[in-house]
Design an enzyme around this catalytic site. Sequence first.
Site, PDB file in Angstrom:
ATOM      1  N   GLU A 125      -7.901 -30.253  12.137  1.00  0.00           N
ATOM      2  CA  GLU A 125      -7.739 -30.569  10.715  1.00  0.00           C
ATOM      3  C   GLU A 125      -6.663 -29.659  10.112  1.00  0.00           C
ATOM      4  O   GLU A 125      -6.643 -28.450  10.393  1.00  0.00           O
ATOM      5  CB  GLU A 125      -9.052 -30.360   9.950  1.00  0.00           C
ATOM      6  N   GLU A 159     -15.670 -28.269  10.846  1.00  0.00           N
ATOM      7  CA  GLU A 159     -16.857 -29.098  10.988  1.00  0.00           C
ATOM      8  C   GLU A 159     -16.777 -30.140  12.093  1.00  0.00           C
ATOM      9  O   GLU A 159     -17.454 -31.173  12.028  1.00  0.00           O
ATOM     10  CB  GLU A 159     -17.131 -29.824   9.659  1.00  0.00           C
ATOM     11  N   GLU A 175     -20.662 -26.305   6.698  1.00  0.00           N
ATOM     12  CA  GLU A 175     -20.165 -27.105   7.822  1.00  0.00           C
ATOM     13  C   GLU A 175     -21.168 -28.173   8.253  1.00  0.00           C
ATOM     14  O   GLU A 175     -20.764 -29.278   8.639  1.00  0.00           O
ATOM     15  CB  GLU A 175     -19.818 -26.192   9.003  1.00  0.00           C
TER      16      GLU A 175
END
Length: 914
Positions: A176, A315, A349
């Site tokens: 990410e 996450e 998360e």
Amino acid sequence: SIPSLLGSPPWMPEVSPALMLTLGSEKDESSRWKIFFFFAPWKHVVMWELIDEVEVEMPTSLGCPPPCAPLFLMLMTFLLQVKHATNQIVMNCADIDIITASYAPEGDEEVHATGFNYQNEDEKVTLSFPSTLQKGTGTLKIDFVGELNDKMKGFYRSKYTTPTGDTRYAAVTQFEATDARRAFPCWDEPAIKATFDISLVVPKDRVALSNMNVIDRKPYPDDENLVEVKFARTPIMSTYLVAFVVGEYDFVETRSLDGVLVRVYTPVGKAEQGKFALEVAAKTLPFYKDYFNVPYPLPKIDLIAIADFAAGAMENWGLVTYRETALLIDPKNSCSSSRQWVALVVGHELAHQWFGNLVTMEWWTHLWLNEGFASWIEYLCVDHCFPEYDIWTQFVSADYTRAQELDALDNSHPIEVSVGHPSEVDEIFDAISYSKGASVIRMLHDYIGDEDFRKGMNLYLTKFLQKNAATEDLWESLEKASGKPIAAVMNTWTKQMGFPLIYVEAEQVKDDKVLKLVQKKFCASGPYAGEDFPMWMVPISICTSDDPTSAKMQVLMDKPELTLVLKDVKPDQWVKLNLGTVGFYRTQYSPDMLESLIPAIKDLSLPPVDRLGLQNDLFSLARAGIISTVEVLKVMEAFVNEPNYTVWSDLSCNLEILSTLLSHTDFYEEIQVFVKDVFSPIGERLGWDPKPGEGHLDALLRGLVLGKLGKAGHKATLEEARRRFKDHVEGKNILSADLRSPVYVTILKHGDSTTLDTMLKLHKQADMQEEKNRIERVLGAISQPELIQKVLTFALSEEVRPQDTVSVIGGVAGGSKQGRKAAWKFVRDNWEELYNRYQGGFLISRLIKVCVALRMALVLCVQAFFESHPAPSAERTVQQCCENILLNAAWLKRDSEDIHQFFLQRKGPPPATA
């Protein structure tokens, strides 16, 4: 560029594949991708360039000394559907060199790509084919070489030290926002989802993890030292959530009440330090299942501590990666604040496993949906698990006020912000997306009520299960559940930047109080003077001294001015807006209304979160020049009886801001005297050692107060800190974890070269990353110029992990006026190394903020530097820092003399002369 490796088939049998992924949709077998990774277990690889052929020795492990960068090879097979006839395929791709690519229509012959056109700036590659690819299903194959980099993004190596002192590397991922494309060419957008079948071929003595549970593990036929680990198919998901880790780890495990296998992976020999996070995770999964009324969809969840990690945590679905300090707790050597931090990060998360992973934002414009929501519900979760933390009061200080500080700038941005180029994505991982997002969700939850909010969340999650959604989709579900105009209200908070200042005055009419409210945009630069008139739909709650903990009136302010009548409120009763400091606005009271609230601070009849909000509003109004700073200093003196940790924490932060401002005057010592006067009574009440019956918040408060008094030079505190530090170093009486930071910062602030050398020795001896970070953050308190330089040099040494360099430099910048100058010069002098290390990630923005925002230098110097040294992903941060420099200069010019006079008057008249 990386030269192409001699292509297949000759080298294929000689290379052991280390990873295979298959990506696809459960609904459409034609859109499955197969990906093969090759790590580099081979001894020799032949490379070619255009002119001649060279043979190079390659490493046999994941790591090798610089400048040799470890490479990985990959063969990918995509099962695709061509929807429109084309002779080109465009994919995301970065830092990758494609060797061959081909496409085979189902039942037809393979067509080889004849060209690879890299658009490096856009991080794309175009595969060109000699003939048109017709509509229908087919197989796309790509083999290529990439770099196992040291940039803490994409597919990278993380350095760690074994219990025997050996240096080794783990191979880990961080995708990410847009870094899956650094591991393999793909369609790297959140709305393009697939399932993943992953197999890892790894050394048999290494742990191999991925998103799903292991379904097969067997010896690898071509090498007895390798094993093949096959994982179950993932749910349909976005590329940024894919994860795999290969390294050496221990673990602790349990099962949640729902039967989900929960494991926490730790460095070898430190399994004990994973037990606290394991306890939190096991409580958190059932809490979220009940809250959303949607079960956790995977059979397992792994939480793993990564040595080199840029963010706090990530996450990845089923395999959540963390910094060591965000996951590991040593029962004897971890402080209370670390335990709280781990609880919050785990809660954050795991919330993403539903909100972000199960339902994903449509595009990065809606990033705040992921991060704002998780940043709100992490507090709800921790409040459930640890009610003794009083965590919602801490939310106001940690998130709410932080967001307001940034959002008052002209260079802020709306919660929903258009994102185009990948470099723009990293820039919005900021306090607006996270903290303002969380704050407006908190306000919305309060406006709707918990029952209807949960109904709406369930509607949203079940409607968009394994799909993508936009902000409007959430509003629609919540509106349906509550019957309230959610979209109309919330669009005023997410689509325009900033927030309102509510001015309120009261008039007594018989037994009633008539309130007149006026809303205007709050600006850090002073009263709003724009030509347009932005307006918010503001949920207003009002309480009185009759019952300070419940709302006497709640109303939605949907116009610029509003008149309200509070029935049966006597003249001697005070009135306060924004009960619980939930509404995302600041309040300015008329002088008489403010005056009536001061006794409620002193006698504590005003709840802690409201005492905090009142003080913070006043401080911000003073910074903006709307009221005098002296007024705020007088109110601060009213907190003499304050017992609450979070109220003191916020007060401390604001006094630190003021101290930094006044370090540019010749009466800096006067504010240190003021700090000592304000904090001494609570310091004496608390003492140095815990008392029977004390808890978590008492430990936090003691550390805060002693650190504040020690830095300010409080004589008794300084002497006791030096005595305890000496005993600690000599091993006579080891400092408790909660006292280490205040003692360390005190002895450094008033220390010399011997003190610094002792601290650096403690750092080297520390076995726990939490202790290393604790020391790194306070080293900058040292005041001598030559020692400041020593600390800055240490920041870039091998002794400091790459992600922690920013903390060391930030500690120097925040430590003293001399430190601020030195840190800014150090960053300029070492810009190339720092930028290469952090470019494209949020750490470059953080670095700029910590070394520039506190400066009182000429804005032109800062602007000139970044014009010649551009940092695209931190452009807005630079603008915000420059704006803050100008605001601070104006504040100092406007109020410094009045502040000085206030301090002189506190001393009393000078003694008469004979």
